[in-house]
Design a protein around this motif. Sequence first.
Motif, PDB file in Angstrom:
ATOM      1  N   THR A   7       0.812  -1.222   0.000  1.00 13.44           N
ATOM      2  CA  THR A   7       0.000   0.000   0.000  1.00 13.44           C
ATOM      3  C   THR A   7       0.845   1.271   0.000  1.00 13.44           C
ATOM      4  N   LEU A   8       2.162   1.121   0.195  1.00 15.02           N
ATOM      5  CA  LEU A   8       3.038   2.284   0.291  1.00 15.02           C
ATOM      6  C   LEU A   8       3.616   2.655  -1.066  1.00 15.02           C
ATOM      7  N   LYS A   9       3.929   3.929  -1.218  1.00 17.85           N
ATOM      8  CA  LYS A   9       4.564   4.402  -2.437  1.00 17.85           C
ATOM      9  C   LYS A   9       6.061   4.547  -2.205  1.00 17.85           C
ATOM     10  N   SER A 116       7.806  12.848   6.850  1.00 20.38           N
ATOM     11  CA  SER A 116       7.036  11.653   6.492  1.00 20.38           C
ATOM     12  C   SER A 116       7.643  10.353   7.001  1.00 20.38           C
ATOM     13  N   LEU A 120       5.937   6.563   8.017  1.00 22.06           N
ATOM     14  CA  LEU A 120       6.289   5.476   7.104  1.00 22.06           C
ATOM     15  C   LEU A 120       6.908   4.305   7.846  1.00 22.06           C
ATOM     16  N   LEU A 123       4.364   2.507  10.087  1.00 25.42           N
ATOM     17  CA  LEU A 123       3.441   1.663   9.321  1.00 25.42           C
ATOM     18  C   LEU A 123       4.090   0.335   8.943  1.00 25.42           C
ATOM     19  N   ILE A 124       5.349   0.391   8.553  1.00 28.61           N
ATOM     20  CA  ILE A 124       6.060  -0.834   8.167  1.00 28.61           C
ATOM     21  C   ILE A 124       6.110  -1.827   9.319  1.00 28.61           C
TER      22      ILE A 124
END
Length: 360
Positions: A7-9, A116, A120, A123-124
């Motif tokens: 889901t991450l960019k 950010s 990030l 979330l990981i």
Amino acid sequence: MKEIIGTLKPYVPEEPAESVKQRLGVERLVRLSANENPYGTSSKVREAVIEYVANHDANLYPDGNASSLRTVLAKYWNVAEDQLVIGVGLDEVISMVNKTFITPGNSIVISVPTFSEYALNGLIEGATIREVECIPETGQYDFAAMRRAVDDTTRLVWICNPNNPTGTYESVEDIRAFIKTLPSTVLVIIDEAYIDFVTSCDVPTARQLLDEFPNVFIMRTFSKAYGLANYRVGYMMSSPELANYIQTIRLPYNLNTLSQVAAEAAFKDQEFLQSTIQNNAAERDRWEQLLDELGATYYKSGANFIFMSVPNADNLADLWLSKGYQVRRGQRPNWLRVTLPTAEDGVVMRELLREYMKNL
């Protein structure tokens, strides 16, 4: 693959300067989008690196403990050497903090907008990110709202000070008062990447809070005021116990010798550091005076950049880019983050800004 990864960019680096120059047909590109030091690097760094390369081969691994640099930093900050974690930029340190202390089901509280990487990396590791909007009028942290976002699942609270991208500075008194309201199980990480640029008070750093709260971390970097972005050196101070937890997962030989040599030489050249701070402060004043005169929206900055908004801000960014000045977009609709340039470039950019506002 972890489900969250899908889901991450991925991080998309900026277009290389030579490519931008060729595409735009400009002879010179001034990158004011990455908060790099426009005054370069201390000449003493260059001398130290050249001396090392001239007298050493590269066949041996670096000092995995960064011993010499560690001793210098510990002495300056009056901490024990085992209170320091040194990493490949603060990006690695942020990653290690999350890997060490976050498990799925934990929550992390951050003010937004902010750097950010905090969210990030959380979330990981399976954390829930609780975003608390900054105070719209000032860009300052809403500490009362952040406290309400903390619950039994909260493991980390991030405070970027001055904050990136708003540039706002939070006083040590306000941070202390906030920490006092938190459970001791909540770890507070104070990221002082831009703290050297603060000139509004005599002692802007929250270093003293390390001695008052066992759950506090303080992070610093050599990438900004010291002009060592290319060498990637960041470090964190905490209690010996917490630092030891992180050290157990630090990669061996993570910081190469050239980076260690460069950082130590830079740290010892306080004359270069003070020159950078003074030049930045003078340029910041000039920008804020013009923004006030033009009635533009911006947040009072303690950093080496200004977060500002004007009508159709992307058009202003395009105008600056056409003249060889690249600024940061996309962190908030219709806002731009402008790394403060040298005085000479500042004159050009502000005149372009004045004409832009005149022609609206």
